[in-house]
Write an enzyme that holds these catalytic residues in place. Structure first.
Site, PDB file in Angstrom:
ATOM      1  N   ASN A  10       0.870  -1.125  -0.044  1.00  0.00           N
ATOM      2  CA  ASN A  10      -0.036   0.114   0.068  1.00  0.00           C
ATOM      3  C   ASN A  10       0.794   1.155  -0.032  1.00  0.00           C
ATOM      4  OD1 ASN A  10      -1.564   2.279   0.856  1.00  0.00           O
ATOM      5  ND2 ASN A  10      -2.980   0.832   1.623  1.00  0.00           N
ATOM      6  N   GLU A  39      -3.774   2.020  -3.256  1.00  0.00           N
ATOM      7  CA  GLU A  39      -3.784   3.645  -3.053  1.00  0.00           C
ATOM      8  C   GLU A  39      -2.779   4.180  -3.940  1.00  0.00           C
ATOM      9  OE1 GLU A  39      -5.282   5.364   0.755  1.00  0.00           O
ATOM     10  OE2 GLU A  39      -4.135   3.709   1.765  1.00  0.00           O
ATOM     11  N   TYR A 111      -7.809  -3.623  -3.089  1.00  0.00           N
ATOM     12  CA  TYR A 111      -7.770  -2.611  -1.700  1.00  0.00           C
ATOM     13  C   TYR A 111      -9.119  -2.496  -1.306  1.00  0.00           C
ATOM     14  CZ  TYR A 111      -7.694   1.986   0.610  1.00  0.00           C
ATOM     15  OH  TYR A 111      -7.958   2.928   1.590  1.00  0.00           O
ATOM     16  N   ASP A 141      -4.205  -4.851   0.399  1.00  0.00           N
ATOM     17  CA  ASP A 141      -4.652  -4.198   1.787  1.00  0.00           C
ATOM     18  C   ASP A 141      -6.109  -4.543   1.909  1.00  0.00           C
ATOM     19  OD1 ASP A 141      -5.205  -2.856   3.958  1.00  0.00           O
ATOM     20  OD2 ASP A 141      -4.486  -1.011   3.049  1.00  0.00           O
ATOM     21  N   ASN A 143      -7.519  -4.198   4.778  1.00  0.00           N
ATOM     22  CA  ASN A 143      -8.296  -3.620   5.896  1.00  0.00           C
ATOM     23  C   ASN A 143      -9.129  -4.421   6.839  1.00  0.00           C
ATOM     24  OD1 ASN A 143      -7.685  -0.765   5.603  1.00  0.00           O
ATOM     25  ND2 ASN A 143      -8.376  -0.906   3.820  1.00  0.00           N
ATOM     26  N   ASP A 227       3.206   3.970   5.082  1.00  0.00           N
ATOM     27  CA  ASP A 227       2.884   3.738   6.373  1.00  0.00           C
ATOM     28  C   ASP A 227       2.425   2.186   6.378  1.00  0.00           C
ATOM     29  OD1 ASP A 227       0.555   3.971   5.007  1.00  0.00           O
ATOM     30  OD2 ASP A 227      -0.704   5.112   6.584  1.00  0.00           O
ATOM     31  N   HIS A 228       2.363   1.345   5.500  1.00  0.00           N
ATOM     32  CA  HIS A 228       2.147   0.046   5.224  1.00  0.00           C
ATOM     33  C   HIS A 228       3.763  -0.662   5.071  1.00  0.00           C
ATOM     34  CE1 HIS A 228      -2.331  -0.364   5.424  1.00  0.00           C
ATOM     35  NE2 HIS A 228      -2.196   0.642   5.249  1.00  0.00           N
TER      36      HIS A 228
END
EC number: 3.1.11.2
Length: 432
Positions: A10, A39, A111, A141, A143, A227-228
């Site tokens: 991501n 993303e 995603y 990702d 989530n 941040d991933h």
């Protein structure tokens, strides 16, 4: 046999040219052959710009320049024959089918929504069922935490509805969580939520049993570009498809005084030993070229290893600080972690800027010469809108014009030996 490496990441938006180059450089360093990015925050036009450097094919699903977007990048040496693709109109996933090493394969980049959407997984199941292949690999990702007891820190006892639906999704399609199978008792996390102060594993690779039998390794990397954390798998293809490579001298080495001194010393040493009456000048020259070539390869290899060692040391330091921060969160560790990430990002930014500089240099050197670059500029001009400045370049009638004059119109300004900015430069630099 060459292993196939697939990485899912991501990227949290790659609109900026520097970050885009950093991502591509990172994937190339990792020797990635299939990259699944989430993303991307890119439009259809911007996604095409990912087809550069090592990337040979790009498949994507866009939403807008502020959110969502997924892409699958394939290495230019990968013998993938495209057959069909299914895109989500909301930029949530793309499914890709084709033949790789003589086998039909299905790749998917996903995603998933942050909040539970009851229509998302059924639609994904429906689209996946449109492909008939035993080789299925999904990355992305999602989530969602499959097991809150082992995939969260601090752990939770209750399982959310989204987690239950995800487990049903895997069961219905007979897919397996690759990382958990390879690491049945380990705990590692791909995302840290700063507002909630919670570590989670929400980035996955899901594969069919046919793919699972070939997987050699699955790892969760270090967070520093996004941040991933990147998740990677290594699997065995059925056979090797080697590509030929030819050595070329990097002319930028000549601007380094250390390199010039090194080569001068090597050449003088070679001449002192081998220049004898028994050896003819032609033999001496040919053998000297081979010796200098080996010396240059040795020098550049040492420099690359030195630069890579610095980057790996920073990555290792970040990984160690992340483990300490996970176990004993504190402000001092957070500052050290931020400082280490900043140092690594500065290093990657410098490398990306250097690569972009070389790309501009190649345009200056080759933009007005017959070759691949000029053909690419001409092809881009044909595909551009009628309102662009390049329309005049292609509106010439070949029956009444000299081909040399047409070539000059495409590439040269009046009284100049440089590529015309109105013609050549926008096509190339828009792709950066």
């Amino acid at each position: 046999m060459t292993d196939l490496k697939v990485i899912s990441l991501n990227v949290k938006g790659i609109n900026h040219v520097i970050k885009r180059q950093k991502i591509l450089s990172f994937l190339r360093k990792e020797k990635c052959q299939v990259a699944m990015l989430q993303e991307t925050h890119l439009s259809d036009t911007e996604h095409v710009k990912l087809r550069r450097s090592w990337v040979g094919q790009v498949f994507y699903s866009s939403f807008n320049s502020k959110s969502r977007g997924v892409a699958i990048l394939l290495h230019r040496s990968l013998p993938f024959s495209f057959e069909n693709e299914v895109k989500d109109s909301q930029g949530r996933y793309i499914l890709l089918s084709g033949h790789l090493y003589g086998e039909q394969v299905v790749f998917g980049c996903v995603y998933a929504p942050n909040v539970y959407d009851p229509s998302f997984l059924p639609q994904l199941i429906s689209d996946l069922n449109s492909f008939s292949s035993s080789y299925v690999l999904l990355g992305g990702d999602f989530n969602c935490v499959l097991d809150p007891k082992t995939d969260m820190s601090p752990p939770r006892s209750d399982r959310l509805k989204k987690s239950e639906k995800m487990l049903e999704f895997l069961s219905d399609l007979n897919l397996h969580d690759v990382w958990r199978i390879m690491h049945p008792t380990d705990k590692d996390y791909s995302f840290f939520s700063i507002p909630h102060q919670v570590f989670t594993r929400i980035d996955y690779f899901f594969s069919s049993q046919f793919v699972l039998d070939r997987i050699k390794n699955c790892t969760i990397g270090t967070k520093f570009i996004s941040d991933h954390a990147p998740v990677s798998i290594v699997l065995s293809p059925p056979y090797l498809d080697p590509a030929c490579r030819h050595w070329r001298l990097n002319p930028t080495l000549l601007s380094s005084q250390d390199f010039v001194d090194y080569i001068t010393k090597e050449w003088e040493g070679f001449i002192a030993i081998n220049k004898t009456p028994e050896i003819s000048p032609s033999t001496l020259w040919e053998s000297g070229k081979a010796y200098i070539r080996g010396s240059i390869i040795s020098y550049t290899s040492a420099q690359k290893k030195k630069a890579l060692k610095l980057q790996l040391d920073l990555e290792k330091n970040i990984a160690g600080l992340e483990v300490q921060f996970r176990q004993h969160p504190s402000d001092s560790l957070a500052k050290q972690l931020e400082a280490a990430r900043s140092a690594l990002n500065q290093l990657l930014t410098k490398k990306a800027q250097t690569q972009i500089f070389y790309a501009k240099h190649r345009l200056f050197e080759s933009g007005n010469k017959p070759g691949r670059l000029l053909a690419r500029l001409a092809k881009t001009g044909e595909d551009s809108s009628p309102d662009t400045t390049t329309k005049s370049c292609f509106s010439l009638h070949f029956c009444h014009c000299n081909p040399c004059a047409i070539l000059g119109t495409l590439t040269l300004g009046v009284g100049s030996s440089r590529p015309t900015r109105q013609c050549a430069e926008p096509f190339f630099f828009n792709d950066l």
